[in-house]
Design a protein around this motif. Sequence first.
Motif, PDB file in Angstrom:
ATOM      1  N   THR B  33      12.799  38.895  46.045  1.00 52.04           N
ATOM      2  CA  THR B  33      13.499  39.070  44.770  1.00 52.04           C
ATOM      3  C   THR B  33      12.607  39.582  43.633  1.00 52.04           C
ATOM      4  OG1 THR B  33      13.221  36.681  44.602  1.00 52.04           O
ATOM      5  CG2 THR B  33      15.420  37.474  45.112  1.00 52.04           C
ATOM      6  N   TYR B 228      12.633  31.008  51.208  1.00 53.79           N
ATOM      7  CA  TYR B 228      11.629  31.418  50.216  1.00 53.79           C
ATOM      8  C   TYR B 228      12.126  32.646  49.451  1.00 53.79           C
ATOM      9  CZ  TYR B 228       8.015  28.539  52.431  1.00 53.79           C
ATOM     10  OH  TYR B 228       7.279  27.498  52.914  1.00 53.79           O
ATOM     11  N   LEU B 229      11.770  32.696  48.178  1.00 56.16           N
ATOM     12  CA  LEU B 229      11.980  33.906  47.379  1.00 56.16           C
ATOM     13  C   LEU B 229      10.662  34.247  46.691  1.00 56.16           C
ATOM     14  CD1 LEU B 229      15.378  33.219  45.509  1.00 56.16           C
ATOM     15  CD2 LEU B 229      15.041  34.480  47.643  1.00 56.16           C
ATOM     16  N   VAL B 232      11.912  33.085  42.115  1.00 60.03           N
ATOM     17  CA  VAL B 232      12.974  32.066  42.121  1.00 60.03           C
ATOM     18  C   VAL B 232      13.618  32.031  40.744  1.00 60.03           C
ATOM     19  CG1 VAL B 232      13.484  29.616  42.400  1.00 60.03           C
ATOM     20  CG2 VAL B 232      11.759  30.697  43.853  1.00 60.03           C
ATOM     21  N   SER B 233      14.924  32.193  40.694  1.00 57.85           N
ATOM     22  CA  SER B 233      15.617  32.135  39.403  1.00 57.85           C
ATOM     23  C   SER B 233      16.923  31.391  39.578  1.00 57.85           C
ATOM     24  CB  SER B 233      15.884  33.543  38.875  1.00 57.85           C
ATOM     25  OG  SER B 233      16.909  34.145  39.630  1.00 57.85           O
ATOM     26  N   SER B 236      19.651  33.554  41.167  1.00 56.71           N
ATOM     27  CA  SER B 236      19.611  33.642  42.635  1.00 56.71           C
ATOM     28  C   SER B 236      20.231  32.408  43.265  1.00 56.71           C
ATOM     29  CB  SER B 236      18.170  33.772  43.130  1.00 56.71           C
ATOM     30  OG  SER B 236      17.580  34.935  42.649  1.00 56.71           O
ATOM     31  N   GLU B 237      19.906  31.246  42.717  1.00 51.43           N
ATOM     32  CA  GLU B 237      20.445  30.009  43.283  1.00 51.43           C
ATOM     33  C   GLU B 237      21.958  29.951  43.157  1.00 51.43           C
ATOM     34  OE1 GLU B 237      18.123  27.084  41.240  1.00 51.43           O
ATOM     35  OE2 GLU B 237      16.485  27.204  42.697  1.00 51.43           O
ATOM     36  N   PHE B 250      15.306  26.967  47.008  1.00 50.82           N
ATOM     37  CA  PHE B 250      14.387  28.063  47.304  1.00 50.82           C
ATOM     38  C   PHE B 250      12.971  27.648  46.938  1.00 50.82           C
ATOM     39  CE2 PHE B 250      18.259  30.739  46.628  1.00 50.82           C
ATOM     40  CZ  PHE B 250      18.262  31.385  47.851  1.00 50.82           C
ATOM     41  N   LYS B 251      12.010  27.991  47.812  1.00 51.22           N
ATOM     42  CA  LYS B 251      10.606  27.800  47.454  1.00 51.22           C
ATOM     43  C   LYS B 251      10.037  29.113  46.993  1.00 51.22           C
ATOM     44  CE  LYS B 251       9.901  24.343  51.056  1.00 51.22           C
ATOM     45  NZ  LYS B 251       9.028  23.899  52.147  1.00 51.22           N
ATOM     46  N   GLN B 252       9.012  29.041  46.167  1.00 53.09           N
ATOM     47  CA  GLN B 252       8.363  30.245  45.639  1.00 53.09           C
ATOM     48  C   GLN B 252       7.375  30.789  46.671  1.00 53.09           C
ATOM     49  OE1 GLN B 252       8.571  31.807  42.378  1.00 53.09           O
ATOM     50  NE2 GLN B 252       7.331  33.353  43.404  1.00 53.09           N
TER      51      GLN B 252
END
Lengths: 256, 256
Positions: B33, B228-229, B232-233, B236-237, B250-252
């Motif tokens: 992302t 994973y992204l 992460v925002s 997105s979630e 999501f993990k960074q």
Amino acid sequence: MIGIFDSGIGGLTVVRELLQRAPEASFVYLGDTARTPYGNKSPETVIRYALEDAEFLISKGATSIVIACNSASAVASEELKKKYPNIPVFEVITPAAQDALVVTKGRIGVIGTRATINSKAYEHNLKPETRNPKPEIFARSCPLFVPLVEEGWLERSETKRIVRYYLSSLKQQNIDTLILGCTHYPLLRPLVQRFIGNKVKIIDSASSVVSRILQTEGLIKSGDQLYYLTDVSKHSEEVAQKWLGHSIVFKQALLS
Amino acid sequence: MIGIFDSGIGGLTVVRELLQRAPEASFVYLGDTARTPYGNKSPETVIRYALEDAEFLISKGATSIVIACNSASAVASEELKKKYPNIPVFEVITPAAQDALVVTKGRIGVIGTRATINSKAYEHNLKPETRNPKPEIFARSCPLFVPLVEEGWLERSETKRIVRYYLSSLKQQNIDTLILGCTHYPLLRPLVQRFIGNKVKIIDSASSVVSRILQTEGLIKSGDQLYYLTDVSKHSEEVAQKWLGHSIVFKQALLS
């Protein structure tokens, strides 16, 4: 040499404005087309990218930095000023806000990407302590404007409908001034002006920042004009030519 | 553990398909992302990103790689197979092309991003030496579909008009089969089917690739499901929750 960066080719609206008013100005432009857009990414990511972009420009000889991207201006300008205390760092939000405060009767609309609007950077700049009564601010993110502009859909009926969808609430609020808070939006200015009405004064952040650059002594020198992209493609070259009215040779920039 | 990567959250349509057919399957997903989208970037840049994505997945324990992104499948699958000769590498184009060849009467439409369509990867896979007469292929890039889907504009009137704009030429060509050559497009499937007509068979590359994964012995094991992204925002979630029907943590991921 002025260093100008943007998330992509949108910042060429700043270059266009600069060339109209100072055709010989020496600058180096960096468009981060390999990671564009910034406007729907998180502040942490945009800050990291902005720092890398500025570092690249300085490595190419830039002695001042212009953050042409509103999203990067909104979240990364403090970090850039902190990292480079000895060179002028221009961002696009303060100048546009100042220009809006000069002309407004008190009702200001702001449009931009999700990152810019969520940052509330314009609100912050549009409510100075010294001004009373404070203007009312109506902000609206318009996430589809950037892809529409990049597709060159500047006058299509679909674009008109999307302009109407995004701007209806601002029109209902009777704004008297509208800030185009994204480098891509000047290309939609005719459509936006037609929808929002001729009485609404439009402030274009590209134009506002160029005024500040020209007012700063010693920044404009004649010399090279260099264009770099992190992802050079035929599409970028075509769009650039359309926007600037002449063809450009982009060089490949590799960050990190 | 299956490693799945995509330019962003679009590849979650592959995850959704996998979870429907193998709910316990162990996988690690990476959405890039921070650099999305890939679909309007050059092949060189997309290849570089795809190699980094695969390397990340392998570092997290992936023992097979699924390129969920059509744009990356189109330009980077050969490089990935060359770099990882000892693990299975799935891409989404060959399976969708094979499925289309099974059902078509001879007129196949393909829609995708600019990168996918320009690569001619589908044409290449849809004209096998062994088949005569060769099917006729009608390809069309639809660059605005990805931003429309990411905005969640799945049923809006503006989206309907843009669907009509992009697909009119395919409809005029009387295609009997249409390949959705982008992970985002399954979300527009209802609109697309309505416009193109119920007689046209739609092939969804996400579904086709999951069939191939399930047919490959030993790939599906029950275990962890990791997401994973690179950026992460909240947005997105929210989109992920809407698509998958349940929330995701999501993990960074930090590449390079």
